[in-house]
Design an enzyme around this catalytic site. Structure first.
Site, PDB file in Angstrom:
ATOM      1  N   SER A  38     -45.984  56.453   5.893  1.00 20.09           N
ATOM      2  CA  SER A  38     -44.915  56.428   6.887  1.00 20.09           C
ATOM      3  C   SER A  38     -45.254  55.445   7.995  1.00 20.09           C
ATOM      4  CB  SER A  38     -44.702  57.829   7.474  1.00 20.09           C
ATOM      5  OG  SER A  38     -43.571  57.860   8.318  1.00 20.09           O
ATOM      6  N   ASP A  39     -44.216  54.919   8.618  1.00 21.90           N
ATOM      7  CA  ASP A  39     -44.424  54.020   9.743  1.00 21.90           C
ATOM      8  C   ASP A  39     -43.226  54.105  10.675  1.00 21.90           C
ATOM      9  OD1 ASP A  39     -46.341  51.809  10.697  1.00 21.90           O
ATOM     10  OD2 ASP A  39     -44.357  50.941  10.980  1.00 21.90           O
ATOM     11  N   GLN A  40     -43.486  53.950  11.961  1.00 23.72           N
ATOM     12  CA  GLN A  40     -42.413  53.986  12.957  1.00 23.72           C
ATOM     13  C   GLN A  40     -42.512  52.767  13.868  1.00 23.72           C
ATOM     14  OE1 GLN A  40     -42.312  56.746  16.511  1.00 23.72           O
ATOM     15  NE2 GLN A  40     -40.658  57.632  15.304  1.00 23.72           N
TER      16      GLN A  40
END
Length: 199
Positions: free
Chosen positions: A75-77
């Site tokens: 995941s990445d934001q």
């Protein structure tokens, strides 16, 4: 005669984020965590949405290479202010600058999640875009907030799950955990598609 269910594959969260770990624990599935060791530098001209999607998938693939039988989550934001990516500030000074940039603005938090299983060839990626409208913050409010919560490891310099909620006018999202760092509705959908049984 009923067949006993086959054991589930190992689930691995490719992240060292305590926020993602806490969110994934809500699903009550056993899992391990491991650092993905991926270079998170944006490519020249890369849009925040594209950056988040690319990094989520890269993190999942990097960990899946070390755990080929496992189902891996990456995941990445990226905080997106008018098309410009804002990463984790790391320092008080950079967090101050970020919050000054964002005051009175709508910031889109682009939160991507990827699920990969090398053994089965499964790979999916999705993205939740969360629109966050910041109040027109004073310098004094920014300083008080940063001293109280020190959110230097958060994209956009604010923790909505904590005191950071006081900085905001509105949050618009179809996947409420996405702002904290892992869109669980999308994650559940992909884990089921990868063959895991959720409660």
């Amino acid at each position: 005669m009923l067949e006993s269910p086959s054991p589930q594959r190992l689930l691995v969260l490719g992240s060292t984020s305590p926020y993602r770990r806490e969110l994934l624990q809500r699903l009550r599935l056993p899992f391990e965590t491991t650092a993905p060791a991926v270079d998170e530098t944006p490519q020249p001209g890369e849009a925040p949405r594209a950056l988040a999607l690319r990094l989520a998938l890269a993190k999942a693939h990097a960990v899946a290479a070390r755990h080929p039988q496992a189902v891996v989550i990456g995941s990445d934001q990226v905080a997106d202010l008018a098309g410009q990516p804002l990463g984790k500030p790391g320092t008080h000074e950079r967090a101050t600058a970020q919050l000054r940039q964002m005051r009175g603005q709508t910031v889109v938090f682009q939160t991507a999640v990827a699920v990969v299983c090398q053994a089965t060839g499964f790979a999916q990626v999705d993205l939740a875009a969360v629109k966050v409208r910041f109040r027109d913050l004073t310098d004094a409010e920014i300083e008080r907030y940063l001293r109280a919560e020190t959110p230097y490891d958060c994209a956009g310099s604010a923790k909505s799950e904590g005191l950071g909620i006081s900085l905001l006018d509105a949050i618009v999202s179809d996947d409420p955990t996405a702002l904290v760092g892992l869109p669980l509705i999308r994650t559940c959908r992909m884990l089921r598609a990868a063959g895991l049984t959720l409660p």
